[in-house]
Design a protein around this motif. Structure first.
Motif, short mmCIF file in Angstrom:
data_model
loop_
_atom_site.label_atom_id
_atom_site.label_comp_id
_atom_site.label_asym_id
_atom_site.label_seq_id
_atom_site.Cartn_x
_atom_site.Cartn_y
_atom_site.Cartn_z
N MET A 1 0.17 -1.27 0.40
CA MET A 1 0.25 0.07 -0.42
C MET A 1 0.56 1.16 -0.11
O MET A 1 2.54 1.25 0.13
N GLU A 2 0.40 2.66 -0.84
CA GLU A 2 1.12 3.72 -0.38
C GLU A 2 0.91 4.57 0.20
O GLU A 2 0.14 4.67 0.39
N PRO A 3 1.89 5.05 0.57
CA PRO A 3 2.03 5.94 1.43
C PRO A 3 0.75 7.03 1.61
O PRO A 3 1.10 7.61 0.09
N LEU A 4 0.09 7.56 2.36
CA LEU A 4 -0.77 9.22 1.43
C LEU A 4 0.54 10.38 1.28
O LEU A 4 1.99 10.05 1.47
N THR A 5 -0.26 10.49 0.19
CA THR A 5 0.58 12.54 0.22
C THR A 5 0.82 13.44 0.61
O THR A 5 2.87 13.42 0.63
N GLU A 6 0.47 13.24 2.20
CA GLU A 6 0.96 14.21 2.46
C GLU A 6 2.02 13.46 3.83
O GLU A 6 2.91 14.16 4.95
N GLN A 7 2.58 12.25 3.97
CA GLN A 7 3.29 11.59 4.03
C GLN A 7 4.26 11.66 3.28
O GLN A 7 5.45 10.83 3.82
N ARG A 8 4.34 11.90 1.89
CA ARG A 8 5.62 11.78 1.34
C ARG A 8 5.97 13.45 1.05
O ARG A 8 5.82 13.98 1.87
N PRO A 9 7.92 13.34 0.42
CA PRO A 9 7.65 14.59 0.50
C PRO A 9 7.72 15.14 -0.71
O PRO A 9 8.66 14.81 -1.54
N VAL A 10 7.02 16.40 -0.31
CA VAL A 10 6.65 16.83 -1.44
C VAL A 10 7.39 18.47 -1.57
O VAL A 10 7.22 18.83 -0.39
N SER A 11 7.76 19.15 -3.38
CA SER A 11 8.62 20.54 -2.79
C SER A 11 7.40 21.11 -3.49
O SER A 11 6.67 21.01 -4.32
N GLY A 12 7.67 22.07 -2.88
CA GLY A 12 6.36 23.52 -3.60
C GLY A 12 7.24 24.30 -4.43
O GLY A 12 8.14 23.99 -4.99
N PRO A 13 6.39 25.40 -4.66
CA PRO A 13 6.79 25.71 -6.01
C PRO A 13 8.24 26.67 -6.18
O PRO A 13 8.13 26.88 -4.65
N VAL A 14 9.29 26.51 -6.68
CA VAL A 14 10.24 27.68 -6.48
C VAL A 14 10.18 28.86 -6.08
O VAL A 14 9.83 29.47 -7.20
N VAL A 15 10.59 29.58 -5.18
CA VAL A 15 10.93 31.00 -5.24
C VAL A 15 12.65 31.71 -4.66
O VAL A 15 12.88 30.24 -4.30
N TYR A 16 12.35 32.64 -5.34
CA TYR A 16 14.22 33.33 -5.14
C TYR A 16 13.48 34.32 -3.87
O TYR A 16 12.54 35.10 -4.12
N GLY A 17 14.05 35.10 -2.73
CA GLY A 17 14.21 36.45 -2.11
C GLY A 17 14.82 37.41 -2.45
O GLY A 17 16.01 36.79 -3.45
N PHE A 18 14.34 38.33 -2.32
CA PHE A 18 15.10 39.45 -2.73
C PHE A 18 15.11 40.26 -1.76
O PHE A 18 13.52 40.88 -1.26
N LEU A 19 15.96 40.97 -1.30
CA LEU A 19 15.85 41.66 0.21
C LEU A 19 17.12 43.29 -0.15
O LEU A 19 18.03 42.86 -1.14
N ARG A 20 16.35 44.23 0.03
CA ARG A 20 17.69 45.58 -0.35
C ARG A 20 18.32 45.92 1.19
O ARG A 20 17.30 45.88 2.64
N LEU A 21 19.51 45.51 1.22
CA LEU A 21 19.92 46.40 3.20
C LEU A 21 20.74 47.09 2.31
O LEU A 21 22.21 46.97 2.24
N VAL A 22 21.03 47.97 3.05
CA VAL A 22 21.72 49.01 2.57
C VAL A 22 21.34 50.02 4.22
O VAL A 22 20.21 50.09 4.70
N ARG A 23 23.19 49.74 4.39
CA ARG A 23 23.16 50.37 5.50
C ARG A 23 22.34 49.81 6.60
O ARG A 23 21.71 49.39 7.69
N VAL A 24 22.68 48.09 6.96
CA VAL A 24 21.63 46.89 7.19
C VAL A 24 22.34 46.39 8.55
O VAL A 24 24.04 45.70 7.52
#
Length: 142
Positions: A1-24
């Motif tokens: 029997m296959e495990p439930l989807t919630e028990q499988r490692p599933v990767s979400g949509p890929v995003v990249y972060g952007f930070l503007r850090l002047v004098r931080v």
């Protein structure tokens, strides 16, 4: 029997972060990066990297933003994540950067939504502070 989807490692949509850090400080940088990571965890997104813009004099095409645009051309990239719109730069630069992100076929996701304008906040406050009015009901037999 296959495990439930919630028990499988599933990767979400890929995003990249952007930070503007002047004098931080580094501590502030770390806190902002942690907030992006937490946002991705709670919204089932996969944060694949964070680009940091530290040059206050750079226009819309800084080295960090150019790198961000390069990764947006990769397949299966969903979008860009920033703490707020101010991390895209001053208003004119932010507008141009947002357009470039959308032209690349990606979305700009903000951890904090833009604040409402002062006039809309004042209207809501005044609407909630209106005095109660007494209404007289007349009997139809009068």
């Amino acid at each position: 029997m296959e495990p439930l989807t919630e028990q499988r490692p599933v990767s979400g949509p890929v995003v990249y972060g952007f930070l503007r850090l002047v004098r931080v400080s580094q501590a502030r940088h770390d806190a902002l990066a942690a907030s992006l990571t937490e946002y991705c965890r709670t919204h089932e997104l996969q944060l694949s990297g964070i680009f940091s813009d530290r040059d206050a004099t750079a226009g819309p095409v800084s080295a960090a933003f150019t790198g961000l645009l390069d990764v947006l051309a990769l397949p299966d990239v969903y979008g860009v994540l920033a703490p707020s719109m101010s991390h895209m730069g001053p208003k004119a630069i932010a507008t141009e950067r947002r357009a470039r992100i959308e032209t690349a076929g990606s979305r700009l996701l903000l951890v904090r939504r833009p604040c409402p304008t002062r006039s809309s906040v004042d209207r809501r406050r005044s609407a909630s502070r209106r005095p109660l009015r007494t209404v007289t009901v007349l009997d139809g037999a009068s």
